[in-house]
Design a protein around this motif. Structure first.
Motif, PDB file in Angstrom:
ATOM      1  N   ASN A   1       0.854  -1.196   0.000  1.00 32.63           N
ATOM      2  CA  ASN A   1       0.000   0.000   0.000  1.00 32.63           C
ATOM      3  C   ASN A   1       0.883   1.237   0.000  1.00 32.63           C
ATOM      4  OD1 ASN A   1      -2.800  -1.208   0.646  1.00 32.63           O
ATOM      5  ND2 ASN A   1      -1.474  -2.070   2.243  1.00 32.63           N
ATOM      6  N   ILE A   2       0.326   2.330  -0.499  1.00 35.51           N
ATOM      7  CA  ILE A   2       1.052   3.604  -0.449  1.00 35.51           C
ATOM      8  C   ILE A   2       0.206   4.595   0.344  1.00 35.51           C
ATOM      9  CG2 ILE A   2       2.124   5.469  -1.770  1.00 35.51           C
ATOM     10  CD1 ILE A   2       2.288   3.540  -4.166  1.00 35.51           C
ATOM     11  N   TYR A   3       0.689   4.927   1.545  1.00 32.75           N
ATOM     12  CA  TYR A   3       0.001   5.885   2.412  1.00 32.75           C
ATOM     13  C   TYR A   3       0.764   7.208   2.389  1.00 32.75           C
ATOM     14  CZ  TYR A   3      -2.168   1.653   4.320  1.00 32.75           C
ATOM     15  OH  TYR A   3      -2.852   0.471   4.468  1.00 32.75           O
ATOM     16  N   CYS A   4       0.034   8.294   2.590  1.00 34.21           N
ATOM     17  CA  CYS A   4       0.657   9.620   2.607  1.00 34.21           C
ATOM     18  C   CYS A   4       0.012  10.447   3.708  1.00 34.21           C
ATOM     19  CB  CYS A   4       0.399  10.380   1.298  1.00 34.21           C
ATOM     20  SG  CYS A   4       0.745   9.472  -0.205  1.00 34.21           S
ATOM     21  N   ILE A   5       0.846  11.138   4.468  1.00 31.30           N
ATOM     22  CA  ILE A   5       0.321  12.070   5.458  1.00 31.30           C
ATOM     23  C   ILE A   5       0.126  13.426   4.777  1.00 31.30           C
ATOM     24  CG2 ILE A   5       2.568  12.887   6.317  1.00 31.30           C
ATOM     25  CD1 ILE A   5       1.363  12.808   9.153  1.00 31.30           C
ATOM     26  N   GLY A   6      -0.860  14.175   5.236  1.00 36.00           N
ATOM     27  CA  GLY A   6      -1.100  15.511   4.692  1.00 36.00           C
ATOM     28  C   GLY A   6      -0.662  16.586   5.677  1.00 36.00           C
ATOM     29  N   ARG A   7      -0.245  17.732   5.151  1.00 36.97           N
ATOM     30  CA  ARG A   7       0.039  18.939   5.961  1.00 36.97           C
ATOM     31  C   ARG A   7       0.934  18.668   7.157  1.00 36.97           C
ATOM     32  NH1 ARG A   7      -6.391  20.261   5.688  1.00 36.97           N
ATOM     33  NH2 ARG A   7      -6.437  20.301   3.423  1.00 36.97           N
ATOM     34  N   ASN A   8       2.104  18.119   6.884  1.00 33.18           N
ATOM     35  CA  ASN A   8       2.984  17.734   7.991  1.00 33.18           C
ATOM     36  C   ASN A   8       4.152  18.694   8.202  1.00 33.18           C
ATOM     37  OD1 ASN A   8       3.485  16.075  10.175  1.00 33.18           O
ATOM     38  ND2 ASN A   8       4.949  14.829   9.027  1.00 33.18           N
TER      39      ASN A   8
ATOM     40  N   GLU B   1       9.144  14.526  -0.707  1.00 34.56           N
ATOM     41  CA  GLU B   1       8.886  13.919   0.598  1.00 34.56           C
ATOM     42  C   GLU B   1       9.899  12.820   0.920  1.00 34.56           C
ATOM     43  OE1 GLU B   1       4.760  13.166   1.332  1.00 34.56           O
ATOM     44  OE2 GLU B   1       4.141  14.785  -0.013  1.00 34.56           O
ATOM     45  N   VAL B   2      10.149  12.642   2.200  1.00 34.96           N
ATOM     46  CA  VAL B   2      10.856  11.447   2.655  1.00 34.96           C
ATOM     47  C   VAL B   2       9.839  10.306   2.644  1.00 34.96           C
ATOM     48  CG1 VAL B   2      11.939  10.336   4.666  1.00 34.96           C
ATOM     49  CG2 VAL B   2      12.533  12.704   4.053  1.00 34.96           C
ATOM     50  N   VAL B   3      10.245   9.172   2.103  1.00 35.90           N
ATOM     51  CA  VAL B   3       9.359   8.012   2.019  1.00 35.90           C
ATOM     52  C   VAL B   3       9.971   6.894   2.851  1.00 35.90           C
ATOM     53  CG1 VAL B   3       8.211   6.375   0.465  1.00 35.90           C
ATOM     54  CG2 VAL B   3       8.768   8.691  -0.343  1.00 35.90           C
ATOM     55  N   ILE B   4       9.130   6.231   3.643  1.00 35.49           N
ATOM     56  CA  ILE B   4       9.662   5.109   4.406  1.00 35.49           C
ATOM     57  C   ILE B   4       9.039   3.805   3.939  1.00 35.49           C
ATOM     58  CG2 ILE B   4      10.336   6.444   6.428  1.00 35.49           C
ATOM     59  CD1 ILE B   4       7.865   5.777   7.783  1.00 35.49           C
TER      60      ILE B   4
ATOM     61  N   GLY C   1       5.143  13.602   4.118  1.00 34.18           N
ATOM     62  CA  GLY C   1       4.760  15.015   4.062  1.00 34.18           C
ATOM     63  C   GLY C   1       5.785  15.857   3.327  1.00 34.18           C
ATOM     64  N   THR C   2       5.294  16.974   2.769  1.00 32.50           N
ATOM     65  CA  THR C   2       6.167  17.832   1.970  1.00 32.50           C
ATOM     66  C   THR C   2       6.459  19.146   2.681  1.00 32.50           C
ATOM     67  OG1 THR C   2       6.536  18.763  -0.251  1.00 32.50           O
ATOM     68  CG2 THR C   2       4.316  19.010   0.644  1.00 32.50           C
ATOM     69  N   PRO C   3       7.707  19.607   2.611  1.00 34.03           N
ATOM     70  CA  PRO C   3       7.998  20.971   3.075  1.00 34.03           C
ATOM     71  C   PRO C   3       7.433  21.985   2.085  1.00 34.03           C
ATOM     72  CG  PRO C   3       9.992  19.958   2.189  1.00 34.03           C
ATOM     73  CD  PRO C   3       8.904  18.922   2.115  1.00 34.03           C
ATOM     74  N   SER C   4       7.605  23.264   2.367  1.00 39.07           N
ATOM     75  CA  SER C   4       7.022  24.286   1.486  1.00 39.07           C
ATOM     76  C   SER C   4       7.774  24.356   0.158  1.00 39.07           C
ATOM     77  CB  SER C   4       7.066  25.637   2.181  1.00 39.07           C
ATOM     78  OG  SER C   4       8.398  25.971   2.460  1.00 39.07           O
ATOM     79  N   GLY C   5       7.202  25.073  -0.780  1.00 43.75           N
ATOM     80  CA  GLY C   5       7.844  25.272  -2.082  1.00 43.75           C
ATOM     81  C   GLY C   5       7.235  24.454  -3.193  1.00 43.75           C
ATOM     82  N   VAL C   6       6.069  23.844  -2.931  1.00 46.16           N
ATOM     83  CA  VAL C   6       5.442  23.041  -3.995  1.00 46.16           C
ATOM     84  C   VAL C   6       5.124  23.937  -5.191  1.00 46.16           C
ATOM     85  CG1 VAL C   6       4.488  21.423  -2.311  1.00 46.16           C
ATOM     86  CG2 VAL C   6       3.065  23.314  -3.116  1.00 46.16           C
ATOM     87  N   GLY C   7       5.121  23.334  -6.372  1.00 43.59           N
ATOM     88  CA  GLY C   7       4.842  24.118  -7.575  1.00 43.59           C
ATOM     89  C   GLY C   7       4.749  23.198  -8.785  1.00 43.59           C
ATOM     90  N   PRO C   8       4.442  23.783  -9.948  1.00 40.36           N
ATOM     91  CA  PRO C   8       4.183  22.966 -11.136  1.00 40.36           C
ATOM     92  C   PRO C   8       5.458  22.395 -11.771  1.00 40.36           C
ATOM     93  CG  PRO C   8       4.001  25.304 -11.661  1.00 40.36           C
ATOM     94  CD  PRO C   8       4.230  25.220 -10.183  1.00 40.36           C
TER      95      PRO C   8
END
Ligand code: MG
Length: 211
Positions: free
Chosen positions: A17-24, A69-72, A182-189
């Motif tokens: 499975n691939i799980y993702c946390i939001g707004r971390n 994101e860091v993935v474990i 979770g992702t740090p800031s700076g997301v973009g296209p």
């Protein structure tokens, strides 16, 4: 059909499975005008979204954003895992991109519908090779040679032990599960022709081209 991730010691590990946390990360929650959650919340990406290749194929006419994101990698089954025991359940650390169809996600959010379809298109779960060492240095994304995202796990709202422990109370974790933390800031296209590089500290560890 099985989907695999690779490790730095040349093992192919089947993914479940691939799980993702939001707004971390606080700065990322703020950049999308979201509140920092009081409890972790998760969503999933589909298994066929897994992308260990060197190419991202962007669907036509969509506004696809990178989320570094860091993935474990979960290495053994577990339920109700104590935070202190989480390290024994982790088999590796990688960098990944939780690619997101941002406009579509915003539409779904407005309608209070699940994000799944904006997060799960083919190739949207980019993952580098897994290493056994935790990622403690700054991790980063460069696009066409310029830094676009930089983060450090110490800035997480919910630490890796906290989020794995919490998730395992809600859902039994299986060996081969991936968790995007979770992702740090700076997301973009991203755009066709972009060259993306993911790295840790001084080292680039994964490169991928958008077509
Ligand atoms: Mg994300």
């Amino acid at each position: 059909m099985k989907y695999y991730v690779k490790t730095s010691w040349d093992e192919n590990v089947p993914v479940r499975n691939i799980y993702c946390i939001g707004r971390n990360y606080r700065a990322h929650a703020a950049e999308l005008n979201n509140e920092v959650p009081k409890q972790p919340f998760f969503f999933q990406k589909s298994l066929p979204s897994l992308n260990t290749s060197r190419e991202i194929i962007v669907p036509d006419n969509r506004d696809i954003h990178h989320e570094l994101e860091v993935v474990i990698l979960v290495q053994k089954n577990g339920e109700n895992i104590n935070e202190a025991d989480v390290q024994n359940h982790i088999g590796g650390f990688a960098l990944g991109l939780d690619l997101t169809d941002r406009n579509f996600q915003n539409e779904l959010k407005e309608k209070k519908l699940p994000w799944l379809l904006s997060k799960s298109f083919k190739g949207s779960a980019v993952v580098s090779r897994f290493q056994s060492k935790p990622i403690e240095e700054d991790f980063w994304l460069k696009i066409n040679g310029l830094f676009r995202q930089k983060g450090n796990v110490k800035d997480m709202v919910f630490s890796i032990p906290k989020q794995v422990s919490y998730l395992s109370e809600m859902i039994p974790l299986l060996a081969g599960d991936l968790i995007f933390t979770g992702t740090p800031s700076g997301v973009g296209p991203i755009h066709t022709g972009d060259k993306l590089e993911l790295g840790i500290g001084e080292h680039s560890i994964h490169s991928i081209v958008v077509s």
